[in-house]
Design a protein around this motif. Structure first.
Motif, PDB file in Angstrom:
ATOM      1  N   ALA A  55       0.826  -1.212   0.000  1.00 40.21           N
ATOM      2  CA  ALA A  55       0.000   0.000   0.000  1.00 40.21           C
ATOM      3  C   ALA A  55       0.860   1.261   0.000  1.00 40.21           C
ATOM      4  CB  ALA A  55      -0.935   0.002   1.206  1.00 40.21           C
ATOM      5  N   LYS A  56       1.969   1.239   0.735  1.00 42.33           N
ATOM      6  CA  LYS A  56       2.820   2.428   0.858  1.00 42.33           C
ATOM      7  C   LYS A  56       3.837   2.559  -0.265  1.00 42.33           C
ATOM      8  CE  LYS A  56       4.939   3.664   4.430  1.00 42.33           C
ATOM      9  NZ  LYS A  56       5.037   4.751   5.373  1.00 42.33           N
ATOM     10  N   GLY A  57       4.110   1.435  -0.965  1.00 41.49           N
ATOM     11  CA  GLY A  57       5.234   1.424  -1.901  1.00 41.49           C
ATOM     12  C   GLY A  57       6.529   1.524  -1.114  1.00 41.49           C
ATOM     13  N   ARG A  58       6.574   0.835   0.040  1.00 40.84           N
ATOM     14  CA  ARG A  58       7.745   0.926   0.927  1.00 40.84           C
ATOM     15  C   ARG A  58       8.785  -0.106   0.522  1.00 40.84           C
ATOM     16  NH1 ARG A  58       8.054   2.805   6.511  1.00 40.84           N
ATOM     17  NH2 ARG A  58       9.472   1.602   7.829  1.00 40.84           N
ATOM     18  N   PRO A  59      10.071   0.304   0.463  1.00 47.86           N
ATOM     19  CA  PRO A  59      11.111  -0.679   0.129  1.00 47.86           C
ATOM     20  C   PRO A  59      11.109  -1.817   1.152  1.00 47.86           C
ATOM     21  CG  PRO A  59      12.017   1.554   0.197  1.00 47.86           C
ATOM     22  CD  PRO A  59      10.623   1.640   0.730  1.00 47.86           C
ATOM     23  N   PRO A 141       3.931   1.498  10.242  1.00 48.35           N
ATOM     24  CA  PRO A 141       4.759   2.637   9.859  1.00 48.35           C
ATOM     25  C   PRO A 141       3.842   3.831   9.631  1.00 48.35           C
ATOM     26  CG  PRO A 141       4.315   1.320   7.923  1.00 48.35           C
ATOM     27  CD  PRO A 141       3.563   0.668   9.081  1.00 48.35           C
ATOM     28  N   SER A 142       4.403   4.972   9.330  1.00 44.09           N
ATOM     29  CA  SER A 142       3.562   6.136   9.067  1.00 44.09           C
ATOM     30  C   SER A 142       2.656   5.856   7.864  1.00 44.09           C
ATOM     31  CB  SER A 142       4.437   7.359   8.824  1.00 44.09           C
ATOM     32  OG  SER A 142       5.458   7.053   7.898  1.00 44.09           O
ATOM     33  N   ALA A 143       1.420   6.368   7.937  1.00 46.74           N
ATOM     34  CA  ALA A 143       0.393   6.029   6.939  1.00 46.74           C
ATOM     35  C   ALA A 143       0.433   6.964   5.735  1.00 46.74           C
ATOM     36  CB  ALA A 143      -0.989   6.044   7.597  1.00 46.74           C
ATOM     37  N   ASN A 144       1.597   7.043   5.109  1.00 46.98           N
ATOM     38  CA  ASN A 144       1.759   7.875   3.918  1.00 46.98           C
ATOM     39  C   ASN A 144       2.360   7.025   2.804  1.00 46.98           C
ATOM     40  OD1 ASN A 144       4.074   8.248   6.019  1.00 46.98           O
ATOM     41  ND2 ASN A 144       5.055   8.432   4.019  1.00 46.98           N
ATOM     42  N   ILE A 145       2.256   7.519   1.574  1.00 50.00           N
ATOM     43  CA  ILE A 145       2.999   6.893   0.480  1.00 50.00           C
ATOM     44  C   ILE A 145       4.483   7.087   0.820  1.00 50.00           C
ATOM     45  CG2 ILE A 145       3.593   7.130  -1.973  1.00 50.00           C
ATOM     46  CD1 ILE A 145       0.788   6.140  -1.797  1.00 50.00           C
ATOM     47  N   PRO A 149       5.579  13.313   3.153  1.00 52.84           N
ATOM     48  CA  PRO A 149       5.552  13.718   4.568  1.00 52.84           C
ATOM     49  C   PRO A 149       4.614  12.811   5.365  1.00 52.84           C
ATOM     50  CG  PRO A 149       5.184  15.608   3.108  1.00 52.84           C
ATOM     51  CD  PRO A 149       5.130  14.382   2.243  1.00 52.84           C
ATOM     52  N   SER A 150       4.969  12.513   6.597  1.00 56.52           N
ATOM     53  CA  SER A 150       4.114  11.680   7.439  1.00 56.52           C
ATOM     54  C   SER A 150       2.786  12.384   7.695  1.00 56.52           C
ATOM     55  CB  SER A 150       4.813  11.401   8.770  1.00 56.52           C
ATOM     56  OG  SER A 150       5.951  10.625   8.549  1.00 56.52           O
ATOM     57  N   PRO A 151       1.692  11.607   7.825  1.00 54.51           N
ATOM     58  CA  PRO A 151       0.379  12.211   8.029  1.00 54.51           C
ATOM     59  C   PRO A 151       0.142  12.597   9.482  1.00 54.51           C
ATOM     60  CG  PRO A 151       0.198   9.843   7.694  1.00 54.51           C
ATOM     61  CD  PRO A 151       1.645  10.150   7.699  1.00 54.51           C
TER      62      PRO A 151
HETATM   63 MG    MG Z   1       7.609   6.798   7.773  1.00 51.15          MG
END
Ligand code: MG
Ligand code: AMP
Length: 328
Positions: A55-59, A141-145, A149-151
């Protein structure tokens, strides 16, 4: 995506039953913590945690923070027995400090295959209740792409992840607006892997141990996530050291938005966004990520941001600003 609105101080427990059920079923739920909004999943399920990365596109090499609501849960998922440090954590938790310790009963997805886990008891009634009702630790983790910036408000989560997750709990603005301080005790030292609301001075004072800032000593442990560009607006951001520099940069970029303290705003005529008073850096921290998103939505072509004193929470504020202004 469904939005459940709740009072952040006295959340209605009945309204948390549905989100807790989603967590138990391996789905994603965004929820407020005292730092920023988190994107939560069952930390004991690799399959559920994988959805966070998608969902985040997190590595995949950037591990998640696991949220707990009791020391009982802490001992179930960690292998850490340093009584002295645990005593201090009892004072600090629930609160914005994440501890990196040896893991137990936690899979390789939330920890990116490391033998350690980053774990925290959040100081937010909604987060604590959600963990309790889900009856398991929640990786969040923070709920951002990834990279954004973190939400710090539900609207930020909706704009980044609205069409990718089934539910968000709206508890208004988060209390600190900056992510937790991540620390790792190693022998007689405390390494700060990521600066946060608890400053290096406060950590030293609390733990009475030598504090080492990540990047200042060779071979120090690192938070894998810190190597990525982060927290950044899409528009270019430059840091100005003082009012003179703001004026100079503004002259060169008349379509800029100046992100500054109320004190600077009193002396500056032009496009500005007031972050808060320099006398209360907590106010600046709380508004920082919103100001980045405001800049992105505006017609201004570039942001010029005032430099803040790197003491107390100002150290974490400048860490985020420097990362947001960095080019890689
Ligand atoms: Mg984060
Ligand atoms: P986020 O939740 O996106 O705000 O980021 C969590 C931070 O904690 C990232 O910088 C991660 O790299 C760091 N982190 C999570 N787990 C570990 C771990 N086991 N060891 C070191 N750092 C970690």
């Amino acid at each position: 995506m469904k939005v459940v609105k709740l009072d952040p101080v006295n959340p209605d427990q009945d309204k948390l039953l549905e989100p807790a059920e989603l967590i138990k079923n391996g789905e994603l739920v965004a929820f407020p913590t005292e730092t920023v909004y988190g994107l939560g999943a069952d930390a004991t399920s690799d399959k559920a945690c994988l959805k966070i990365y998608e969902a985040k596109g997190r590595p995949p090499d950037n591990p998640l923070i696991v949220h707990i609501n009791s020391f009982e849960m802490f001992f179930k998922y960690t292998d850490f027995h340093d009584e002295r440090i645990l005593k201090i954590m009892e004072e600090i938790w629930p609160g914005p400090i994440t501890l990196v310790v040896k893991k137990r009963n936690i899979g390789d997805v939330p920890t990116s295959g490391l033998d350690t886990v980053a774990i925290r008891m959040p100081g937010h009634p909604i987060a604590l209740k959600l963990i309790e009702l889900s009856d398991r630790p929640i990786a969040a983790p923070s709920a951002n792409i990834s990279g954004r910036p973190s939400p710090t408000r539900a609207s930020h989560v909706i704009s980044d992840l609205g069409n990718r997750i089934p539910m968000i709990i709206d508890g208004g603005e988060t209390f600190f607006g900056l992510e937790s301080t991540v620390i790792q005790p190693v022998q007689d030292k405390i390494f700060i892997l990521r600066p946060g609301p608890f400053s290096p001075e406060e950590i030293e004072e609390k733990f009475k141990m030598k504090v080492v800032l990540s990047g200042t000593e060779q071979h120090v442990p690192r938070a894998p996530g810190m190597k990525y560009r982060h927290y950044a607006p899409n528009k270019k951001l430059v840091i100005a050291n003082d009012l003179d520099e703001i004026l100079k940069l503004y002259k060169e970029n008349p379509n800029a938005l100046v992100l500054c303290s109320k004190e600077t705003a009193e002396k500056f005529e032009g496009n500005k966004y007031i972050l808060g008073s320099r006398e209360n850096l907590y106010e600046i921290a709380k508004n920082l990520f919103h100001s980045f998103r405001y800049l992105d939505q505006s017609d201004y072509s570039i942001g010029i941001i005032e430099k803040f004193q790197e003491a107390g929470i100002g150290y974490a504020i400048m860490n985020r600003i420097k990362k947001a202004a960095s080019k890689n």
